[in-house]
Design a protein around this motif. Structure first.
Motif, mmCIF file in Angstrom:
data_model
loop_
_atom_site.group_PDB
_atom_site.id
_atom_site.type_symbol
_atom_site.label_atom_id
_atom_site.label_comp_id
_atom_site.label_asym_id
_atom_site.label_seq_id
_atom_site.Cartn_x
_atom_site.Cartn_y
_atom_site.Cartn_z
ATOM 1 N N SER A 248 59.289 -0.268 -2.302
ATOM 2 C CA SER A 248 57.462 -0.617 -2.052
ATOM 3 C C SER A 248 57.456 -2.604 -1.986
ATOM 4 N N LYS A 249 56.558 -2.369 -0.936
ATOM 5 C CA LYS A 249 55.696 -3.587 -0.635
ATOM 6 C C LYS A 249 54.858 -3.883 0.189
ATOM 7 N N VAL A 250 54.259 -5.151 -0.440
ATOM 8 C CA VAL A 250 53.393 -5.698 0.082
ATOM 9 C C VAL A 250 53.836 -6.557 1.159
ATOM 10 N N GLU A 251 53.083 -6.429 2.633
ATOM 11 C CA GLU A 251 53.580 -7.803 3.193
ATOM 12 C C GLU A 251 52.647 -8.560 3.982
ATOM 13 N N MET A 252 52.435 -9.494 4.068
ATOM 14 C CA MET A 252 51.286 -10.209 5.160
ATOM 15 C C MET A 252 51.613 -10.290 6.675
ATOM 16 N N PHE A 253 51.244 -10.048 7.833
ATOM 17 C CA PHE A 253 52.027 -11.160 9.116
ATOM 18 C C PHE A 253 50.535 -11.732 9.450
ATOM 19 N N VAL A 254 50.631 -12.575 10.152
ATOM 20 C CA VAL A 254 49.876 -13.443 10.878
ATOM 21 C C VAL A 254 50.163 -13.348 12.029
ATOM 22 N N PHE A 255 49.630 -13.927 13.050
ATOM 23 C CA PHE A 255 50.309 -13.615 14.793
ATOM 24 C C PHE A 255 48.724 -15.324 15.494
ATOM 25 N N CYS A 256 49.386 -15.992 15.472
ATOM 26 C CA CYS A 256 48.515 -17.557 15.786
ATOM 27 C C CYS A 256 49.009 -18.493 17.067
ATOM 28 N N ARG A 257 47.872 -19.450 17.452
ATOM 29 C CA ARG A 257 48.736 -20.303 18.183
ATOM 30 C C ARG A 257 50.134 -20.961 17.976
ATOM 31 N N PRO A 258 50.492 -21.648 18.935
ATOM 32 C CA PRO A 258 51.694 -22.720 18.314
ATOM 33 C C PRO A 258 51.186 -23.496 17.934
ATOM 34 N N GLU A 259 50.016 -24.041 17.643
ATOM 35 C CA GLU A 259 49.403 -25.641 17.691
ATOM 36 C C GLU A 259 49.258 -25.020 15.665
ATOM 37 N N ASP A 260 48.864 -23.747 15.441
ATOM 38 C CA ASP A 260 47.794 -23.982 14.444
ATOM 39 C C ASP A 260 49.220 -23.581 13.348
ATOM 40 N N SER A 261 50.500 -22.441 13.792
ATOM 41 C CA SER A 261 51.368 -22.009 12.632
ATOM 42 C C SER A 261 52.063 -22.906 11.662
ATOM 43 N N ASN A 262 51.964 -23.977 11.694
ATOM 44 C CA ASN A 262 52.543 -24.832 10.300
ATOM 45 C C ASN A 262 51.563 -24.605 9.276
ATOM 46 N N MET A 263 50.450 -24.294 9.577
ATOM 47 C CA MET A 263 49.292 -25.011 8.472
ATOM 48 C C MET A 263 48.983 -23.266 8.284
ATOM 49 N N TYR A 264 49.137 -22.560 8.844
ATOM 50 C CA TYR A 264 49.232 -20.275 8.328
ATOM 51 C C TYR A 264 50.426 -20.506 7.465
ATOM 52 N N HIS A 265 51.158 -21.192 7.910
ATOM 53 C CA HIS A 265 52.655 -21.076 6.869
ATOM 54 C C HIS A 265 52.165 -21.370 4.981
ATOM 55 N N GLU A 266 51.236 -22.952 5.703
ATOM 56 C CA GLU A 266 50.820 -23.871 4.239
ATOM 57 C C GLU A 266 50.518 -22.846 3.646
ATOM 58 N N GLU A 267 49.487 -21.505 4.162
ATOM 59 C CA GLU A 267 48.210 -20.883 3.865
ATOM 60 C C GLU A 267 49.407 -19.952 2.598
ATOM 61 N N LEU A 268 50.460 -18.772 4.242
ATOM 62 C CA LEU A 268 50.502 -18.136 2.968
ATOM 63 C C LEU A 268 51.103 -18.314 2.150
ATOM 64 N N ILE A 269 51.852 -19.765 1.547
ATOM 65 C CA ILE A 269 52.824 -19.758 0.624
ATOM 66 C C ILE A 269 51.607 -20.427 -0.399
ATOM 67 N N SER A 270 50.626 -20.899 -0.018
ATOM 68 C CA SER A 270 49.655 -20.938 -0.963
ATOM 69 C C SER A 270 48.623 -19.495 -1.962
ATOM 70 N N ILE A 271 48.843 -18.260 -0.753
ATOM 71 C CA ILE A 271 48.771 -17.237 -1.410
ATOM 72 C C ILE A 271 49.377 -16.666 -2.694
ATOM 73 N N GLU A 272 50.890 -17.299 -2.160
ATOM 74 C CA GLU A 272 51.846 -16.127 -2.850
ATOM 75 C C GLU A 272 51.720 -16.760 -4.190
ATOM 76 N N GLU A 273 51.608 -18.466 -4.330
ATOM 77 C CA GLU A 273 51.161 -19.297 -5.577
ATOM 78 C C GLU A 273 50.258 -18.257 -6.015
ATOM 79 N N ASP A 274 48.910 -18.517 -5.154
ATOM 80 C CA ASP A 274 47.770 -17.653 -6.166
ATOM 81 C C ASP A 274 47.684 -16.718 -6.607
ATOM 82 N N LEU A 275 48.415 -15.543 -6.081
ATOM 83 C CA LEU A 275 48.754 -14.580 -6.620
ATOM 84 C C LEU A 275 49.709 -14.327 -7.739
#
Length: 409
Positions: A248-275
């Motif tokens: 079993s797995k819980v997965e995060m997924f984001v669809f975004c504008r091209p100029e925002d993807s690096n920012m959301y990549h940092e957001e995702l790893i930050s969420i993992e770190e918090d968890l």
């Protein structure tokens, strides 16, 4: 060469479609019987030619798609070059727990606490399957609910996905369902596969869609079972729950504008770190080297947690920016608003209907891969008396249970 041939076939198809429409328009209204019959014959001939060309175009497009899938995504300029050993540590959180007694691995703990049964599962299903029992069942449910609840509070829409998908969707997401060492279970005599990650059905949820820019980013947190062949996996490093065929797995997924993807990549790893920090785990975050990226990833961060019973770090999560690699294959686009640079407001009459469409960027990250989290929790929170402490954030999801204790007969 094949791309050029596909383009020519497409042009021929468009030409025949236009000619067919001209013939259809000529047949409107009253006509002499002989003229109508001639147009009917011409239309029939065009239709037959069009059917043959369209079938040829589908075959060429499929072959082109297969060849394109062999080409990996481009890489972020900061990605380390080399094999996995060249990966760079971005961050280290916490420190290894110290024990003043003999440390047990999760296999021994699980046996003594009666938490899982590999032997019975091997008889029923084969190697690398398992039964969870007693508090381990509660622990899996707790991890799933804890992860979904936490990530949902951050603006992610929760999903439970299909676990069987079309092979074409698997391919468009960048995985090889038919390769020699594939990790994908294919269903015989069908065009379907079992998913290896919820990334695949979530990636396909907006397939062949044009999304309004105002809807971006779209953020999902998805629960699913995952199935992997683990071809070639063997050895002590893969024992027990660390590498299994179903989990079993819980997965995060984001669809975004091209100029925002690096920012959301940092957001995702930050969420993992918090968890993982909230559970009291010691782990390191790696910027993975080029040889370990996989075809879809532009850049990938892995989280490796300390597993004292196994005596090593083990991967528990990753976060990948796939840019437009998946969206181009899946046909997921959006139309940006045209902005008036002098007023920074959308021009009247030049909104979504006139701006050229762009492909969205996609990102994925693991919130919780249950078996490896169970490995971490059992090994890091074991006590000298053989019990295991439940981390505080999980207790509300386990009916307040604070401790898994040995069963005394």
């Amino acid at each position: 060469m094949r791309s050029s041939l596909t383009s020519k076939r497409w042009q021929e198809v468009e030409r025949l479609r236009a000619e067919r429409n001209i013939v259809a328009n000529k047949m409107k209204g009253k006509l002499e019987p002989s003229i109508r019959q001639a147009l009917v014959e011409e239309g029939k001939s065009l239709k037959e030619g069009l059917v043959a060309l369209e079938e040829d175009l589908v075959q060429l497009t499929d072959k082109l798609q297969q060849e394109a899938q062999c080409i990996p995504n481009s890489m972020h300029p900061d990605v380390p070059i080399g094999g996995e050993e060249s990966s760079v540590v971005r961050k280290t959180i916490g420190s290894p727990k110290e024990f003043n007694f003999e440390v047990k691995d999760h296999l021994r703990l699980g046996k003594e606490l009666d938490l899982f049964d590999f032997d019975a599962a091997a008889e029923v299903s084969g190697s690398k399957f398992y039964y969870l029992k007693n508090e381990a069942v509660l622990l899996e449910m707790a991890l799933i609910n804890w992860a979904i609840a936490d990530v949902s509070k951050r603006g992610f829409t929760p999903l439970i996905t299909p676990e069987i998908v079309r092979s074409s969707v698997v391919e468009k997401c960048g995985f090889q369902p038919r390769g020699q060492n594939t990790q994908v279970y294919s269903i015989e005599d069908s065009d379907q596969c079992l998913i290896g990650t919820a990334e695949i059905p979530v990636g396909g949820i907006h397939m062949d869609s044009i999304l309004p820019e105002s809807s971006l980013p779209l953020k999902y947190v998805a629960y699913s079972h995952c199935f992997r062949t683990e071809a070639g996996a063997a050895g002590t490093a893969t024992r027990g729950l660390y590498r299994v065929h179903q989990f079993s797995k819980v997965e995060m997924f984001v669809f975004c504008r091209p100029e925002d993807s690096n920012m959301y990549h940092e957001e995702l790893i930050s969420i993992e770190e918090d968890l993982f920090s909230s559970l009291g785990l010691h782990f390191k975050v790696l910027d993975m080297a080029s040889g370990d990226l996989g075809a879809p990833a532009y850049r990938k961060f892995d989280v490796e947690a300390w597993m004292p019973g196994l005596g090593r770090y083990g991967e528990i999560s990753s976060a990948s920016n796939c840019t437009d690699y998946q969206s181009r294959r899946l046909g997921i686009r959006y139309r940006p608003s045209v902005m008036d640079l002098s007023t920074t407001k959308a021009k009247k009459g030049k909104g979504s209907s006139s701006a050229p469409m762009q492909f969205v960027h996609t990102l994925n990250a693991t919130a919780c891969a249950v078996p490896r989290m169970i490995v971490c929790l059992l090994e890091n929170f074991q006590q000298e008396d053989g019990s295991v402490i439940i981390p505080e954030p999980l207790r509300p999801y386990m009916g307040g249970l604070q401790l898994i204790s040995p069963k005394h007969m």
